[in-house]
Scaffold this motif. Sequence first.
Motif, PDB file in Angstrom:
ATOM      1  N   ASP A   1      30.810 -16.435  -2.105  1.00  0.00           N
ATOM      2  CA  ASP A   1      30.051 -17.532  -2.686  1.00  0.00           C
ATOM      3  C   ASP A   1      30.992 -18.577  -3.271  1.00  0.00           C
ATOM      4  N   MET A   2      31.012 -19.747  -2.668  1.00  0.00           N
ATOM      5  CA  MET A   2      31.888 -20.834  -3.108  1.00  0.00           C
ATOM      6  C   MET A   2      31.532 -21.294  -4.517  1.00  0.00           C
ATOM      7  N   PHE A   3      30.251 -21.331  -4.838  1.00  0.00           N
ATOM      8  CA  PHE A   3      29.822 -21.759  -6.167  1.00  0.00           C
ATOM      9  C   PHE A   3      30.386 -20.808  -7.232  1.00  0.00           C
ATOM     10  N   GLU A   4      30.317 -19.512  -6.965  1.00  0.00           N
ATOM     11  CA  GLU A   4      30.870 -18.520  -7.892  1.00  0.00           C
ATOM     12  C   GLU A   4      32.397 -18.633  -7.966  1.00  0.00           C
ATOM     13  N   PHE A   5      33.017 -18.913  -6.839  1.00  0.00           N
ATOM     14  CA  PHE A   5      34.460 -19.113  -6.774  1.00  0.00           C
ATOM     15  C   PHE A   5      34.887 -20.252  -7.700  1.00  0.00           C
ATOM     16  N   LEU A   6      34.181 -21.386  -7.619  1.00  0.00           N
ATOM     17  CA  LEU A   6      34.490 -22.525  -8.484  1.00  0.00           C
ATOM     18  C   LEU A   6      34.167 -22.224  -9.948  1.00  0.00           C
ATOM     19  N   THR A   7      33.110 -21.461 -10.187  1.00  0.00           N
ATOM     20  CA  THR A   7      32.770 -21.061 -11.552  1.00  0.00           C
ATOM     21  C   THR A   7      33.905 -20.251 -12.161  1.00  0.00           C
ATOM     22  N   ASP A   8      34.456 -19.309 -11.378  1.00  0.00           N
ATOM     23  CA  ASP A   8      35.575 -18.494 -11.861  1.00  0.00           C
ATOM     24  C   ASP A   8      36.791 -19.354 -12.193  1.00  0.00           C
ATOM     25  N   ILE A   9      37.077 -20.344 -11.344  1.00  0.00           N
ATOM     26  CA  ILE A   9      38.215 -21.234 -11.593  1.00  0.00           C
ATOM     27  C   ILE A   9      37.987 -22.038 -12.871  1.00  0.00           C
ATOM     28  N   LEU A  10      36.802 -22.582 -13.017  1.00  0.00           N
ATOM     29  CA  LEU A  10      36.496 -23.382 -14.203  1.00  0.00           C
ATOM     30  C   LEU A  10      36.516 -22.530 -15.472  1.00  0.00           C
ATOM     31  N   ASP A  11      36.112 -21.267 -15.359  1.00  0.00           N
ATOM     32  CA  ASP A  11      36.165 -20.364 -16.513  1.00  0.00           C
ATOM     33  C   ASP A  11      37.604 -20.058 -16.906  1.00  0.00           C
ATOM     34  N   GLU A  12      38.474 -19.943 -15.920  1.00  0.00           N
ATOM     35  CA  GLU A  12      39.884 -19.646 -16.188  1.00  0.00           C
ATOM     36  C   GLU A  12      40.648 -20.883 -16.671  1.00  0.00           C
ATOM     37  N   TRP A  13      40.211 -22.052 -16.246  1.00  0.00           N
ATOM     38  CA  TRP A  13      40.862 -23.319 -16.567  1.00  0.00           C
ATOM     39  C   TRP A  13      40.725 -23.631 -18.056  1.00  0.00           C
ATOM     40  N   SER A  14      41.780 -24.168 -18.650  1.00  0.00           N
ATOM     41  CA  SER A  14      41.762 -24.508 -20.079  1.00  0.00           C
ATOM     42  C   SER A  14      40.839 -25.684 -20.380  1.00  0.00           C
ATOM     43  N   GLY A  15      40.551 -26.501 -19.378  1.00  0.00           N
ATOM     44  CA  GLY A  15      39.708 -27.675 -19.586  1.00  0.00           C
ATOM     45  C   GLY A  15      40.453 -28.855 -20.149  1.00  0.00           C
TER      46      GLY A  15
ATOM     47  N   ASP B   1      43.828 -29.944 -18.662  1.00  0.00           N
ATOM     48  CA  ASP B   1      44.894 -30.482 -17.828  1.00  0.00           C
ATOM     49  C   ASP B   1      44.455 -30.545 -16.367  1.00  0.00           C
ATOM     50  N   LEU B   2      44.502 -31.735 -15.811  1.00  0.00           N
ATOM     51  CA  LEU B   2      44.106 -31.980 -14.432  1.00  0.00           C
ATOM     52  C   LEU B   2      44.957 -31.181 -13.446  1.00  0.00           C
ATOM     53  N   GLU B   3      46.258 -31.203 -13.627  1.00  0.00           N
ATOM     54  CA  GLU B   3      47.147 -30.505 -12.696  1.00  0.00           C
ATOM     55  C   GLU B   3      46.956 -28.992 -12.777  1.00  0.00           C
ATOM     56  N   GLU B   4      46.622 -28.485 -13.961  1.00  0.00           N
ATOM     57  CA  GLU B   4      46.350 -27.054 -14.100  1.00  0.00           C
ATOM     58  C   GLU B   4      45.167 -26.661 -13.220  1.00  0.00           C
ATOM     59  N   PHE B   5      44.144 -27.517 -13.173  1.00  0.00           N
ATOM     60  CA  PHE B   5      42.985 -27.228 -12.341  1.00  0.00           C
ATOM     61  C   PHE B   5      43.398 -27.106 -10.878  1.00  0.00           C
ATOM     62  N   PHE B   6      44.190 -28.064 -10.398  1.00  0.00           N
ATOM     63  CA  PHE B   6      44.643 -28.011  -9.006  1.00  0.00           C
ATOM     64  C   PHE B   6      45.501 -26.773  -8.743  1.00  0.00           C
ATOM     65  N   GLU B   7      46.331 -26.398  -9.706  1.00  0.00           N
ATOM     66  CA  GLU B   7      47.155 -25.193  -9.551  1.00  0.00           C
ATOM     67  C   GLU B   7      46.283 -23.946  -9.448  1.00  0.00           C
ATOM     68  N   LEU B   8      45.250 -23.857 -10.277  1.00  0.00           N
ATOM     69  CA  LEU B   8      44.340 -22.721 -10.211  1.00  0.00           C
ATOM     70  C   LEU B   8      43.598 -22.686  -8.878  1.00  0.00           C
ATOM     71  N   LEU B   9      43.136 -23.843  -8.433  1.00  0.00           N
ATOM     72  CA  LEU B   9      42.438 -23.928  -7.153  1.00  0.00           C
ATOM     73  C   LEU B   9      43.348 -23.470  -6.022  1.00  0.00           C
ATOM     74  N   GLU B  10      44.566 -23.974  -6.026  1.00  0.00           N
ATOM     75  CA  GLU B  10      45.537 -23.610  -4.994  1.00  0.00           C
ATOM     76  C   GLU B  10      45.867 -22.116  -5.044  1.00  0.00           C
TER      77      GLU B  10
END
Length: 115
Positions: free
Chosen positions: A53-67, A69-78
């Motif tokens: 589930d892509m939606f759950e995948f993005l939810t997990d990334i957003l939960d892990e992200w500090s909220g 730093d933009l580059e941190e988000f891309f690093e987590l996604l990658e």
Amino acid sequence: MEIYLDRRSVRQVRISVQEAIDEGDTEACREEVLEAFSEDQIDEIERRLDHGDMFEFLTDILDEWSGEDLEEFFELLETQLGEAGLDLKLEDQDDDGSDDDDEGPTDDDDDDFVS
């Protein structure tokens, strides 16, 4: 396998993530990031995810992200895509809103040689 985001998609994600930083709204961010991927890309990502589930995948990334730093988000996604066996390629990683005007540093270098 590679997941490629073109310039428009990268810009869409950057704007959405920056708005999430400014406003604290990760719900809208998740939707907009999801829209940056094509249906084929989403299908391929979902095939490789344990939960599929892509939606759950993005939810997990957003939960892990500090909220914060933009580059941190891309690093987590990658990183998360990498764990699923996918290599994220961004067309314009250094996009700061300019139109790829790299003349600035070249002009500065030329000024160093003027007597």
